[in-house]
Design a protein around this motif. Sequence first.
Motif, short mmCIF file in Angstrom:
data_model
loop_
_atom_site.label_atom_id
_atom_site.label_comp_id
_atom_site.label_asym_id
_atom_site.label_seq_id
_atom_site.Cartn_x
_atom_site.Cartn_y
_atom_site.Cartn_z
N LYS A 22 3.69 9.43 -6.31
CA LYS A 22 3.92 9.51 -4.86
C LYS A 22 2.86 10.38 -4.20
CE LYS A 22 8.88 8.74 -5.09
NZ LYS A 22 10.21 9.35 -4.98
N LYS A 23 2.52 11.50 -4.84
CA LYS A 23 1.48 12.37 -4.30
C LYS A 23 0.17 11.61 -4.19
CE LYS A 23 -1.40 16.32 -5.14
NZ LYS A 23 -2.19 16.96 -6.13
N ARG A 24 -0.18 10.84 -5.22
CA ARG A 24 -1.43 10.09 -5.20
C ARG A 24 -1.42 9.03 -4.11
NH1 ARG A 24 -4.15 10.15 -11.00
NH2 ARG A 24 -3.65 12.30 -11.48
N VAL A 25 -0.30 8.39 -3.88
CA VAL A 25 -0.21 7.41 -2.79
C VAL A 25 -0.43 8.10 -1.46
CG1 VAL A 25 1.36 5.85 -1.55
CG2 VAL A 25 1.26 5.78 -4.04
N MET A 26 0.17 9.27 -1.28
CA MET A 26 0.02 9.98 -0.01
C MET A 26 -1.42 10.47 0.21
SD MET A 26 2.87 9.41 1.28
CE MET A 26 2.51 10.25 2.79
N VAL A 27 -2.08 10.95 -0.85
CA VAL A 27 -3.49 11.34 -0.73
C VAL A 27 -4.33 10.13 -0.40
CG1 VAL A 27 -5.48 12.26 -2.00
CG2 VAL A 27 -3.26 13.38 -2.21
N HIS A 28 -4.04 8.99 -1.02
CA HIS A 28 -4.74 7.73 -0.76
C HIS A 28 -4.59 7.35 0.72
CE1 HIS A 28 -6.01 3.52 -1.56
NE2 HIS A 28 -5.09 3.23 -0.66
N GLU A 29 -3.37 7.39 1.22
CA GLU A 29 -3.12 7.01 2.62
C GLU A 29 -3.78 8.02 3.58
OE1 GLU A 29 -2.09 4.12 3.44
OE2 GLU A 29 -1.56 3.56 1.40
#
Length: 70
Positions: free
Chosen positions: A14-21
């Motif tokens: 989830k953290k990686r998705v948020m950094v990506h976004e």
Amino acid sequence: MSTDTMASLTTKQKKRVMVHEAGHAYGLHHVSSSCSGSSKNMMSQGTAKFNCSGNGPYTDDINGWEAIYE
């Protein structure tokens, strides 16, 4: 982001998705590289970013931000 998709992810994913976004919010686009060697990045599309070691953002991401905003 789909809440159904997010519900199935680990906290780290989830953290990686948020950094990506967040990268998109700063003007970064998808890249086609994987997480091998020095090409680690959070902007790959799909789940490839989940296989990167360490935590992002990575040098490639930061270089992209600096290229836009310097």
